[in-house]
Design a protein around this motif. Structure first.
Motif, mmCIF file in Angstrom:
data_model
loop_
_atom_site.group_PDB
_atom_site.id
_atom_site.type_symbol
_atom_site.label_atom_id
_atom_site.label_comp_id
_atom_site.label_asym_id
_atom_site.label_seq_id
_atom_site.Cartn_x
_atom_site.Cartn_y
_atom_site.Cartn_z
ATOM 1 N N TYR A 108 -96.001 6.359 -15.812
ATOM 2 C CA TYR A 108 -96.760 5.866 -14.666
ATOM 3 C C TYR A 108 -97.944 6.777 -14.317
ATOM 4 O O TYR A 108 -97.782 7.985 -14.131
ATOM 5 N N GLN A 109 -99.108 6.173 -14.222
ATOM 6 C CA GLN A 109 -100.340 6.901 -13.914
ATOM 7 C C GLN A 109 -100.215 7.666 -12.594
ATOM 8 O O GLN A 109 -100.627 8.822 -12.488
ATOM 9 N N GLU A 110 -99.634 7.032 -11.590
ATOM 10 C CA GLU A 110 -99.512 7.666 -10.266
ATOM 11 C C GLU A 110 -98.722 8.968 -10.347
ATOM 12 O O GLU A 110 -99.084 9.976 -9.738
ATOM 13 N N ASP A 111 -97.638 8.953 -11.119
ATOM 14 C CA ASP A 111 -96.808 10.150 -11.233
ATOM 15 C C ASP A 111 -97.561 11.283 -11.924
ATOM 16 O O ASP A 111 -97.456 12.448 -11.523
ATOM 17 N N ARG A 112 -98.330 10.951 -12.957
ATOM 18 C CA ARG A 112 -99.115 11.977 -13.649
ATOM 19 C C ARG A 112 -100.187 12.541 -12.725
ATOM 20 O O ARG A 112 -100.451 13.749 -12.727
ATOM 21 N N GLU A 113 -100.781 11.686 -11.915
ATOM 22 C CA GLU A 113 -101.803 12.150 -10.966
ATOM 23 C C GLU A 113 -101.190 13.034 -9.893
ATOM 24 O O GLU A 113 -101.815 13.993 -9.440
ATOM 25 N N ASN A 114 -99.963 12.720 -9.493
ATOM 26 C CA ASN A 114 -99.283 13.560 -8.502
ATOM 27 C C ASN A 114 -99.067 14.971 -9.041
ATOM 28 O O ASN A 114 -99.198 15.956 -8.308
ATOM 29 N N VAL A 115 -98.755 15.083 -10.330
ATOM 30 C CA VAL A 115 -98.599 16.410 -10.935
ATOM 31 C C VAL A 115 -99.942 17.112 -10.976
ATOM 32 O O VAL A 115 -100.060 18.297 -10.636
ATOM 33 N N ARG A 116 -100.975 16.393 -11.366
ATOM 34 C CA ARG A 116 -102.331 16.969 -11.402
ATOM 35 C C ARG A 116 -102.698 17.551 -10.036
ATOM 36 O O ARG A 116 -103.262 18.641 -9.937
ATOM 37 N N ASN A 117 -102.343 16.830 -8.981
ATOM 38 C CA ASN A 117 -102.706 17.251 -7.630
ATOM 39 C C ASN A 117 -101.919 18.473 -7.142
ATOM 40 O O ASN A 117 -102.306 19.097 -6.153
ATOM 41 N N LEU A 118 -100.831 18.812 -7.829
ATOM 42 C CA LEU A 118 -100.080 20.022 -7.489
ATOM 43 C C LEU A 118 -100.808 21.289 -7.935
ATOM 44 O O LEU A 118 -100.567 22.373 -7.406
ATOM 45 N N GLU A 121 -107.911 23.046 -9.943
ATOM 46 C CA GLU A 121 -108.845 22.426 -10.888
ATOM 47 C C GLU A 121 -108.778 23.145 -12.229
ATOM 48 O O GLU A 121 -108.696 24.369 -12.290
ATOM 49 N N ASP A 122 -108.788 22.381 -13.307
ATOM 50 C CA ASP A 122 -108.732 22.884 -14.689
ATOM 51 C C ASP A 122 -107.370 23.453 -15.080
ATOM 52 O O ASP A 122 -107.230 24.045 -16.147
ATOM 53 N N GLU A 123 -106.343 23.275 -14.242
ATOM 54 C CA GLU A 123 -105.005 23.743 -14.606
ATOM 55 C C GLU A 123 -104.131 22.618 -15.162
ATOM 56 O O GLU A 123 -103.015 22.868 -15.612
ATOM 57 N N PHE A 124 -104.633 21.394 -15.120
ATOM 58 C CA PHE A 124 -103.892 20.240 -15.651
ATOM 59 C C PHE A 124 -104.764 19.540 -16.680
ATOM 60 O O PHE A 124 -105.817 19.014 -16.352
ATOM 61 N N ILE A 125 -104.329 19.582 -17.927
ATOM 62 C CA ILE A 125 -105.068 18.919 -19.010
ATOM 63 C C ILE A 125 -104.179 17.812 -19.548
ATOM 64 O O ILE A 125 -103.128 18.073 -20.149
ATOM 65 N N GLU A 126 -104.589 16.579 -19.303
ATOM 66 C CA GLU A 126 -103.808 15.435 -19.766
ATOM 67 C C GLU A 126 -104.162 15.155 -21.223
ATOM 68 O O GLU A 126 -105.326 14.949 -21.569
ATOM 69 N N VAL A 127 -103.128 15.169 -22.068
ATOM 70 C CA VAL A 127 -103.305 14.886 -23.493
ATOM 71 C C VAL A 127 -102.604 13.567 -23.782
ATOM 72 O O VAL A 127 -101.369 13.488 -23.783
ATOM 73 N N TYR A 128 -103.401 12.528 -23.999
ATOM 74 C CA TYR A 128 -102.834 11.221 -24.309
ATOM 75 C C TYR A 128 -102.538 11.162 -25.803
ATOM 76 O O TYR A 128 -103.446 11.157 -26.626
ATOM 77 N N VAL A 129 -101.269 11.155 -26.132
ATOM 78 C CA VAL A 129 -100.845 11.055 -27.530
ATOM 79 C C VAL A 129 -100.731 9.568 -27.831
ATOM 80 O O VAL A 129 -99.688 8.939 -27.625
ATOM 81 N N LYS A 130 -101.840 9.028 -28.297
ATOM 82 C CA LYS A 130 -101.988 7.585 -28.470
ATOM 83 C C LYS A 130 -101.483 7.169 -29.850
ATOM 84 O O LYS A 130 -101.864 7.761 -30.864
ATOM 85 N N CYS A 131 -100.622 6.169 -29.847
ATOM 86 C CA CYS A 131 -100.046 5.700 -31.101
ATOM 87 C C CYS A 131 -99.605 4.255 -30.905
ATOM 88 O O CYS A 131 -99.019 3.919 -29.873
#
Length: 197
Positions: A108-118, A121-131
């Motif tokens: 869920y996008q919202e949950d990932r954004e909630n982690v980012r907001n914890l 700035e620049d401490e959360f790098i989202e890596v989408y492992v697309k397959c």
């Protein structure tokens, strides 16, 4: 939450820990379908960073459910709580000065954004492992897709539970097309460009 809880400051700051380790600390959040290669990439990358003298650690979805989150299931509410706990854990690792690779489907996008907001700035790098789902099912390293298709597992992401693709990830790795070595190079290049390595 009790009103009798007061935050106790640390005598050692995050910056001091980072300076002692010789590098910044941050979270690489690997998200993607089961079988996309999240844990494989996270572990391969941390091995390279460790050999380079970095303080690193992997938080892996299955491993965390053996201990910290063993009381949680796979319904929407439990998935949300799973990611909330991991976010708070990852934040502690960053405060400890550790580069943290978190490998979680985290659908869920919202949950990932909630982690980012914890994090800062620049401490959360989202890596989408697309397959592609077809490729993940063909790999099926744990036999979970077969169990889900046969009705032995419910709420399985990609089969009967949704996966919300990241809208704007910092890094996208297409494991259909990129080798592990190529993927690690892409990630390390991004980190160097951002001044994180």
């Amino acid at each position: 939450m009790s009103s009798n809880i007061v935050w106790h400051g640390s005598s050692v700051s995050k910056k001091e820990r980072q300076n002692k380790n010789g590098h910044k600390s941050f979270v690489l959040w690997f998200t993607g379908l089961s079988g996309s290669g999240k844990s494989t990439l996270a572990n391969a990358l941390t091995r390279e960073l460790f050999e380079d003298g970095k303080a690193v650690y992997v938080l892996d979805g299955d491993n965390i459910r053996h201990g910290l989150n063993k009381d949680l299931g796979f319904g929407a509410a439990d998935r949300k709580e799973n990611i909330r706990r991991i976010g708070e854990t990852a934040k502690l690792f960053v405060d400890a000065g550790v580069i943290t690779a978190a490998a979680f489907i985290s659908p869920y996008q919202e949950d990932r954004e909630n982690v980012r907001n914890l994090l800062e700035e620049d401490e959360f790098i989202e890596v989408y492992v697309k397959c592609r789902l077809e490729t993940c099912e063909k790999r099926d390293p744990k036999g979970l897709y077969k169990k889900a298709r046969d009705g032995h597992i419910t709420n399985f992401t990609g089969v009967d539970s949704p996966y919300e693709e990241p809208s704007d990830p910092e890094i996208t790795i297409e494991t259909d097309n990129h080798s592990i070595e190529q993927s690690i190079t892409l990630i390390k290049t991004h980190l160097k460009e951002k001044g994180l390595l």
